[in-house]
Design a protein around this motif. Structure first.
Motif: not given
Length: 523
Positions: A16-20, A22-26, A486-499
């Protein structure tokens, strides 16, 4: 022994697309989510349980606190885990290549750390009797000798605590020299190239001078025609503040002529030594006609960088400015070292002190350990390897990115955002690097290059690591050139998304506030 796979699949399902995901624990795998300490702790919990002392009286009188501090409490395991989890969210030079340009994020050799923690260095106090710290004073004197030798300058002020502090020291020495000449009221203009570090014009203004910007030419260096035009009426020239190699990663090829002209105009030459790491052992700034230059010990001699300090920015001075160095400084009389705390006679125009004591002992120790372990030939090789690594990166990336200038670079490679076509910008590329496991390069600086991306690998990165970084950035650059939104939404894998960085800068949330209590009854 083999695993029994009967009745179960041993191959992963279609990804599955990694950015999609979501884990219960976060948490994201082993990178665990961590809430604020205010959200996890509570006031009635503590990691230690000490009995109330008996037979003591409070000395607080009427200023005793009337209510609880409401500080969160954690058990010992919770405390340790909280800070370990936070540390995992940090990028560090010990994790990977730190591509920040103009910052020279050097590896910190562990030998330096060991030496800095030796008794007699780590446990001394600046107010000890000087007879009890002769070894420390000798170390400062030896480091000063190395700095003077490497720069070809006769004097050095060791007390500045950082680069900007060293700039201030050099410009105050120039101010002192102008005062001694009786020209401080008339010589008020300092020339600063457009590519300069922002601290340069700020320091000049702080020292009471006016800043006059020099244009950059098409080669990324000082525009000599503009420079000479500004010298036509030189009666108010105090000096020039120039970085060499400059912030475009280029050596100022006209530097000797610049020094000659500024001296003929009656001014002084201040050189920003932030990029000294590129020329150690190859060029002595004193031979170029420079009057003052600060040296960032972290950028050139591997002391720890960042975190608010402690830092060190010794400032070397020419013969014309040596008498205007601040106190204290170390002198040797036969076999005894001492600190000169006041000056009399010559040097009375010096500006006194920059700080209470002699400087940052821990940084001095680390820097000298680096020098002694490398030797003169090793320092020269480090500079050459830094330049080699930067040119390797420039060569690897120039086919997919846009080099800002033609030809070879020095210690850092500079690119513009021209290759993106305008849809994807520098910020998007930098954010995508986070997903690749790298700290972004320096963005939008220097200002003379549109959408600037400034990359400085230093000398310690291997070819394999440089290739890994270039492969990642090549992939991002190719996506950017194709207009991958899709680059405009990076980063996808960081603890926090773009602010929203504009809102974060203008309306920062600096205080935690508890959530509003839920209504006790339904409306």
């Amino acid at each position: 022994m083999t695993m029994n796979s009967q009745g179960r699949s041993t191959a992963p399902a279609d990804a599955t697309t990694i950015s999609d995901i979501h884990t219960i624990s976060g948490s994201r795998g082993l990178l665990q989510r961590e809430d604020l300490i205010f959200e996890t702790g509570c006031v009635n919990k503590t990691g230690v349980d000490l009995p109330k002392p008996k037979g003591t009286k409070s000395r607080l009188g009427g200023v005793m606190r009337k209510r609880s501090t409401e500080l969160p409490g954690l058990s010992e395991p919770e405390t340790v885990r909280h800070y370990v989890r936070l540390s995992q969210k940090n990028y560090a030079i010990d994790l990977g290549l730190f591509p920040l340009g103009s910052c020279t994020m050097k590896h910190n050799p562990r030998l330096n750390e060991k030496v800095a923690r030796m008794p007699g260095f780590s446990d001394i106090h600046p107010l000890q009797p000087q007879a009890t710290v002769q070894g420390a004073l000798e170390l400062i004197d030896q480091l000063a000798t190395w700095l003077k030798t490497l720069t070809g300058m006769p004097a050095v002020a060791m007390s500045p605590k950082a680069g900007a502090h060293g700039e201030f020291c050099g410009m105050m020495a120039i101010r002192g020299a102008l005062m001694a000449r009786g020209e401080i009221e008339t010589r008020t203009r300092v020339l600063v190239p457009a590519s300069a570090h922002g601290t340069n014009p700020a320091t000049a203004v702080q020292c009471g001078f006016k800043v006059d910007e020099i244009k950059a030419d098409k080669r990324g260096r000082v525009d000599m025609e503009d420079f000479k035009a500004k010298l036509e009426d030189s009666s108010d020239i105090a000096g020039i503040m120039l970085t060499n190699p400059n912030t475009c990663g280029l050596f100022e090829t006209d530097i000797c002529e610049i020094a000659e002209l500024i001296h003929e105009a009656g001014g002084y030459f201040y050189c920003d030594g932030a990029n000294f790491n590129a020329i150690v052992g190859r060029v002595r700034p004193g031979d170029l006609g420079i009057d003052a230059m600060h040296i960032n010990l972290h950028k050139t001699f591997s002391t720890p960088h960042g975190g608010g300090g402690p830092g060190a920015g010794p400032t070397v001075l020419s013969e014309a400015l040596a008498d205007y160095a601040p106190v204290p400084f170390v002198v040797k009389d036969e076999d005894v070292y001492s600190l000169v705390e006041e000056t009399e006679g010559e040097g009375e125009e010096a500006f006194g002190r920059l700080c209470a004591f002699h400087g940052q002992m821990g940084m001095f120790t680390r820097a000298l350990a680096y020098m002694l372990s490398h030797g003169a030939d090793g320092l020269k090789q480090a500079a050459e390897d830094a330049v080699l690594n930067a040119n390797y990166i420039q060569t690897r990336l120039k086919t997919v990115m846009s080099p800002a200038f033609d030809g070879y670079c020095m210690h850092e490679a500079l690119f513009s955002d021209a290759f993106t076509g305008g849809d994807i910008d520098t910020l998007d590329i930098s954010k995508a690097l986070i997903d690749e496991g790298y700290h972004p390069m320096t963005m939008y600086f220097p200002l003379v290059v549109h959408g600037a991306m400034l990359i400085e690998p230093t000398e310690t990165e291997s070819k394999a690591e440089l290739d890994r970084f270039c492969d990642a950035l090549t992939g991002i650059a190719e996506r950017a050139a194709q207009g991958d939104e899709s680059l405009k939404g990076a980063p996808y894998l960081a603890p926090m998304r773009r602010l929203d960085e504009t809102q974060a800068a203008r309306k920062p949330v600096l205080r935690w506030t508890p959530p509003e209590p839920e209504s006790m009854a339904a409306e």
